[in-house]
Design a protein around this motif. Structure first.
Motif, PDB file in Angstrom:
ATOM      1  N   THR A  94      47.962  41.140  44.211  1.00 45.19           N
ATOM      2  CA  THR A  94      48.074  42.311  43.331  1.00 45.19           C
ATOM      3  C   THR A  94      49.533  42.671  43.081  1.00 45.19           C
ATOM      4  OG1 THR A  94      45.988  43.157  44.223  1.00 45.19           O
ATOM      5  CG2 THR A  94      47.387  44.717  43.034  1.00 45.19           C
ATOM      6  N   VAL A 108      44.746  39.503  48.979  1.00 45.22           N
ATOM      7  CA  VAL A 108      44.504  40.396  47.835  1.00 45.22           C
ATOM      8  C   VAL A 108      45.693  41.324  47.548  1.00 45.22           C
ATOM      9  CG1 VAL A 108      43.054  42.263  46.965  1.00 45.22           C
ATOM     10  CG2 VAL A 108      42.007  40.275  48.029  1.00 45.22           C
ATOM     11  N   HIS A 116      42.331  42.712  54.473  1.00 42.13           N
ATOM     12  CA  HIS A 116      42.787  41.954  53.308  1.00 42.13           C
ATOM     13  C   HIS A 116      44.241  41.531  53.506  1.00 42.13           C
ATOM     14  CE1 HIS A 116      39.357  44.189  51.537  1.00 42.13           C
ATOM     15  NE2 HIS A 116      39.214  43.104  50.807  1.00 42.13           N
ATOM     16  N   ARG A 165      40.379  51.990  45.624  1.00 42.70           N
ATOM     17  CA  ARG A 165      41.158  52.119  44.393  1.00 42.70           C
ATOM     18  C   ARG A 165      42.601  52.551  44.677  1.00 42.70           C
ATOM     19  NH1 ARG A 165      41.756  56.457  40.614  1.00 42.70           N
ATOM     20  NH2 ARG A 165      42.155  55.710  38.497  1.00 42.70           N
ATOM     21  N   PRO A 224      35.677  44.477  48.003  1.00 45.20           N
ATOM     22  CA  PRO A 224      36.839  45.003  47.294  1.00 45.20           C
ATOM     23  C   PRO A 224      37.614  46.019  48.119  1.00 45.20           C
ATOM     24  CG  PRO A 224      34.842  46.059  46.502  1.00 45.20           C
ATOM     25  CD  PRO A 224      34.400  44.991  47.470  1.00 45.20           C
ATOM     26  N   ARG A 225      38.871  46.182  47.755  1.00 43.53           N
ATOM     27  CA  ARG A 225      39.690  47.226  48.365  1.00 43.53           C
ATOM     28  C   ARG A 225      39.435  48.547  47.650  1.00 43.53           C
ATOM     29  NH1 ARG A 225      45.645  46.541  48.908  1.00 43.53           N
ATOM     30  NH2 ARG A 225      45.390  47.365  51.003  1.00 43.53           N
ATOM     31  N   LEU A 272      38.037  38.387  48.531  1.00 44.83           N
ATOM     32  CA  LEU A 272      37.215  39.464  47.984  1.00 44.83           C
ATOM     33  C   LEU A 272      35.732  39.195  48.229  1.00 44.83           C
ATOM     34  CD1 LEU A 272      39.033  40.225  44.614  1.00 44.83           C
ATOM     35  CD2 LEU A 272      38.812  41.755  46.574  1.00 44.83           C
TER      36      LEU A 272
END
Length: 367
Positions: A248, A244, A241, A116, A113-114, A108
C-alpha cells in the motif's frame, strides 16, 4: 516457519486433518521441533531436519542483519543505474509493486482485509516515502552512495520532534545534547565542513539528504500510527499483515515520486536494459526482500538490539561503495560518518533504556 494442522507429509501428500481415524499421527504443531519423528514413522528425506535447521537459522537477529545488508546495497544500485532522481524513484516503486502485489493478494486471502484507518495511514505514509525516494536519489548523485545513506540518519532528530509536535510525546533524554553533535557529523560527512570528495556537490547533497531524512521520518511516524495494536476484540486473523502495508505504501510512493519526479527532473520510462536491471535489483533486494525480512523481526527484538543492528546499513553502505564502485570519502568525511553513527547508536540506546524504565514503572502501578 508456520506449521499448522493442514500440513502435508510425504506419504501420499494427505493432509493430516483428512487422514482416516486409524492413522493416528499427531499434527506437527503438537510436537516440539526438537523431538525426533514418531516411532515407526520415517522422516521424509531429511525434511524435518532441514526445517529445524532453517528455523534456527532464521532468528530475528539474522533476519535484521540480512535486511540491513539488502538495504545497504540500494544506493549503489541507484548510482549504477545512472538515471535521474525522478526516474530512479518512480521505477523502483513500479518494479517493487510487481513483486509486492501477488504477495499482498495471498496475504489478504489468508488474513483478511485490514481496517480502513490503517490503510489510509499507509497511503499517507507512502506519499512521504515517495518524496524521500526522489530526494535521496538526488543526494546519491551529488555526494555518493555511501554518504547519502549516512545523511538519511537525520531522521533520528526529526522523528522525536514530529512525535512531540503531533502527539505530545516527551522528547528522549539528552535529545538537545545529541542534536548538535549529529548535525555536526552530517556537515562533516557531507563535506560542507572539511574536505569533500572530489567531484561531489556537498551543499546540494546535504540539502537533498536532509529533505529525504525529514520525509523518511514522517513516513516512519505514520507507519508507526498505522501499526498500532488492534483492540482485544479484533479477530486474530486480521493481525500480522506484512506485505499488504508495504504494498500500500509503495503504491502511493509511486504516485508521489512520479508527480515530483515529472515536475523536477523528468521521468524516463525506458532507461535502457542495464539501468532497468540495476533498478530491478534494488527494488527486489533493497525494498521488497529487506522490508519483508525486517518488518516481522524487529518487534521480536529488544529496541536497543534492533536499533544497533539497523546501524549496519550505513556501515555496510560505506564499505560496499568503497569496495565496488570506487568511492573515496575523505578523512573528514569518514570522521563525520563515525560521528553520525555513534550519535545515532547513543540516542537509540538512551531511548530504549527510557522505554524500559517507563514499562517497569507502569508494571508496578506507578506509570
Amino acid at each position: 516457519m508456520r506449521v499448522d494442522g493442514d500440513s502435508q507429509d510425504c506419504q501420499g501428500d494427505i493432509p493430516l486433518r483428512s487422514r482416516p481415524a486409524g492413522n493416528s499421527a499427531a499434527p506437527e504443531h503438537h510436537r516440539g521441533y526438537d523431538q525426533g519423528p514418531e516411532q515407526g514413522h520415517e522422516p521424509c528425506h531429511g525434511t524435518g531436519h532441514d526445517q529445524r535447521f532453517l528455523t534456527r537459522l532464521a532468528t530475528p537477529v539474522t533476519l535484521v542483519i540480512g535486511g540491513s545488508a539488502c538495504i545497504s546495497l540500494s544506493a549503489i544500485f541507484v548510482k549504477l543505474s545512472d538515471v535521474n532522481a525522478g526516474t530512479a524513484a518512480f521505477l523502483r516503486c513500479a518494479l517493487a509493486l510487481l513483486l509486492l502485489a501477488p504477495l499482498a493478494a495471498v496475504e489478504l486471502r489468508r488474513l483478511g482485509p485490514r481496517a480502513r484507518r490503517p490503510v489510509l495511514t499507509d497511503l499517507a505514509a507512502g506519499l512521504l516515502l515517495g518524496v524521500d525516494f526522489v530526494f535521496w536519489a538526488a543526494s546519491i548523485r551529488d555526494v555518493g552512495a555511501s554518504i547519502a545513506t549516512v545523511l538519511l540518519n537525520i531522521q533520528v532528530l526529526v522523528f522525536p520532534l514530529l512525535a512531540r509536535l503531533l502527539t505530545r510525546t516527551p522528547l528522549p533524554r539528552g535529545f538537545w545534547l545529541t542534536a548538535p553533535v549529529l548535525l555536526a557529523g552530517v556537515a562533516l560527512a557531507g563535506g560542507a565542513i572539511g574536505d569533500p570528495e572530489p567531484g561531489s556537490s556537498p551543499v546540494s547533497g546535504i540539502l537533498y539528504g536532509t529533505a529525504a531524512g525529514v520525509a523518511f521520518a514522517g513516513y516512519l511516524f505514520l507507519t508507526r500510527l498505522a501499526g498500532t495494536a488492534p483492540a482485544p476484540s479484533t479477530p486474530s486473523r486480521a493481525r500480522g499483515h506484512i506485505a499488504v502495508p508495504v504494498c500500500t505504501a509503495t503504491f502511493s510512493a509511486g504516485i508521489a515520486s512520479g508527480v515530483l519526479g515529472a515536475l523536477w527532473t523528468g521521468i524516463d520510462p525506458t532507461p535502457g536494459p542495464a539501468a532497468l536491471g540495476w533498478l530491478a535489483a534494488m527494488a527486489a533486494l533493497g525494498q521488497v526482500l529487506a522490508l519483508l525480512l525486517i518488518t516481522p523481526a524487529l518487534p521480536r527484538l529488544a529496541p536497543a538490539t534492533g536499533a544497533a543492528l539497523l546501524l549496519l546499513q550505513p556501515v555496510l553502505a560505506i564499505a560496499t561503495a568503497v569496495a565496488f564502485i570506487g568511492e573515496r570519502p575523505t578523512a573528514t568525511q569518514y570522521a563525520g560518518c563515525v560521528l553520525v553513527i555513534a550519535t545515532v547508536w547513543y540516542a537509540t540506546r538512551v531511548g530504549a533504556a527510557r522505554g524500559a524504565e517507563t514499562s517497569a514503572l507502569r508494571s508496578t502501578g506507578r506509570g
